[in-house]
Design an enzyme around this catalytic site. Structure first.
Site, PDB file in Angstrom:
ATOM      1  N   HIS A   9      -7.723  52.355   7.416  1.00 47.90           N
ATOM      2  CA  HIS A   9      -8.861  52.573   6.532  1.00 47.90           C
ATOM      3  C   HIS A   9      -8.461  52.212   5.103  1.00 47.90           C
ATOM      4  O   HIS A   9      -7.297  52.360   4.706  1.00 47.90           O
ATOM      5  CB  HIS A   9      -9.313  54.026   6.585  1.00 47.90           C
ATOM      6  CG  HIS A   9     -10.034  54.380   7.848  1.00 47.90           C
ATOM      7  ND1 HIS A   9     -10.890  55.459   7.930  1.00 47.90           N
ATOM      8  CD2 HIS A   9     -10.036  53.809   9.082  1.00 47.90           C
ATOM      9  CE1 HIS A   9     -11.381  55.534   9.153  1.00 47.90           C
ATOM     10  NE2 HIS A   9     -10.865  54.545   9.877  1.00 47.90           N
ATOM     11  N   CYS A  57     -13.893  59.749   5.606  1.00 44.76           N
ATOM     12  CA  CYS A  57     -13.917  60.463   6.890  1.00 44.76           C
ATOM     13  C   CYS A  57     -12.908  61.619   6.824  1.00 44.76           C
ATOM     14  O   CYS A  57     -12.114  61.716   5.878  1.00 44.76           O
ATOM     15  CB  CYS A  57     -13.557  59.500   8.015  1.00 44.76           C
ATOM     16  SG  CYS A  57     -11.813  58.997   8.023  1.00 44.76           S
ATOM     17  N   CYS A  90      -9.249  60.510   6.193  1.00 42.66           N
ATOM     18  CA  CYS A  90      -8.958  60.080   4.829  1.00 42.66           C
ATOM     19  C   CYS A  90      -9.083  61.227   3.835  1.00 42.66           C
ATOM     20  O   CYS A  90      -8.321  61.306   2.867  1.00 42.66           O
ATOM     21  CB  CYS A  90      -9.882  58.929   4.442  1.00 42.66           C
ATOM     22  SG  CYS A  90      -9.570  57.428   5.406  1.00 42.66           S
ATOM     23  N   GLU A 100      -8.949  53.675   2.290  1.00 41.23           N
ATOM     24  CA  GLU A 100      -8.385  54.762   1.489  1.00 41.23           C
ATOM     25  C   GLU A 100      -6.912  54.988   1.793  1.00 41.23           C
ATOM     26  O   GLU A 100      -6.093  55.141   0.875  1.00 41.23           O
ATOM     27  CB  GLU A 100      -9.143  56.078   1.765  1.00 41.23           C
ATOM     28  CG  GLU A 100     -10.624  56.022   1.486  1.00 41.23           C
ATOM     29  CD  GLU A 100     -11.448  55.778   2.723  1.00 41.23           C
ATOM     30  OE1 GLU A 100     -12.431  56.516   2.936  1.00 41.23           O
ATOM     31  OE2 GLU A 100     -11.127  54.835   3.489  1.00 41.23           O
TER      32      GLU A 100
END
Length: 201
Positions: free
Chosen positions: A48, A79, A82, A50
């Protein structure tokens, strides 16, 4: 956030879910890392934007303990994975764009980072919804029962450039649905051509 949006557009062009993130040094605005999702490209569910920014930022600063002096900009509400990384890395601030009603970790699904300011917050609840500042230590609002042990003062700014960020997500998933529908129609037509209806003699 404009840099994060450009990263999200790049993800979309590569058929990745269009999420972009940028990590900056809070005191100077220096960009430490910028990334987009590469889950499919790397075949890695943790790739991801992040998490990639957090990893690269820690390397750039000489250690993760310096991340308290940074701000993470991301086009979509993080999410739970993260959001947990944000807290455990002890980032100083997170700024996100569009709510993530499906799996948002800032209140849209689970209020991990703050007081539940995701998709459930009505615009009428704040004077300036695109620049609403909430703290993880504020009680109430359906958030955590107590501040996070590692980062009790995480600042979260929500819905910054929300419409532009949300439009990227809507467009991406609309195009995917349209492509899937078109593929089904082609497959159906090919099946019919390969097996024409029988007629009695």
């Amino acid at each position: 956030m404009s840099i994060a949006i450009e990263e999200a557009k790049l993800a979309s062009r590569r058929l990745e879910v269009p999420v972009g993130a940028v990590l900056v040094r809070a005191s100077t605005g220096e960009v430490l890392a910028s990334h987009h999702n590469t889950v499919d490209e790397e075949d890695d569910p943790t790739a991801h934007a992040e998490l990639k920014c957090i990893r690269d930022g820690a390397k750039r600063l000489g250690g993760w303990r310096y991340l308290a002096e940074t701000t993470l900009y991301v086009t979509l509400e993080p999410c739970p994975m993260c959001a947990g990384a944000v807290l455990n890395a002890r980032l100083g601030e997170v700024v996100w764009g569009a709510p993530n009603p499906l799996i948002g970790g800032d209140g849209s699904w689970l209020p991990i980072m703050g007081d539940g300011g995701g998709a459930d917050v009505a615009e009428a609840d704040v004077d300036e919804p695109e620049d609403a500042v909430r703290s993880c230590s504020i009680p109430g609002g359906g958030g955590p029962v107590r501040p996070h042990a590692f980062k009790p003062t995480l600042v979260v700014r929500r819905r910054v450039l929300e419409e532009e960020c949300a439009a990227l997500m809507r467009s991406f998933f609309r195009e995917r649905r349209d492509a899937s529908k078109a593929a089904r129609e082609v497959a159906r037509a090919e099946a019919e051509d390969a097996d024409p209806p029988r007629t009695s003699s």
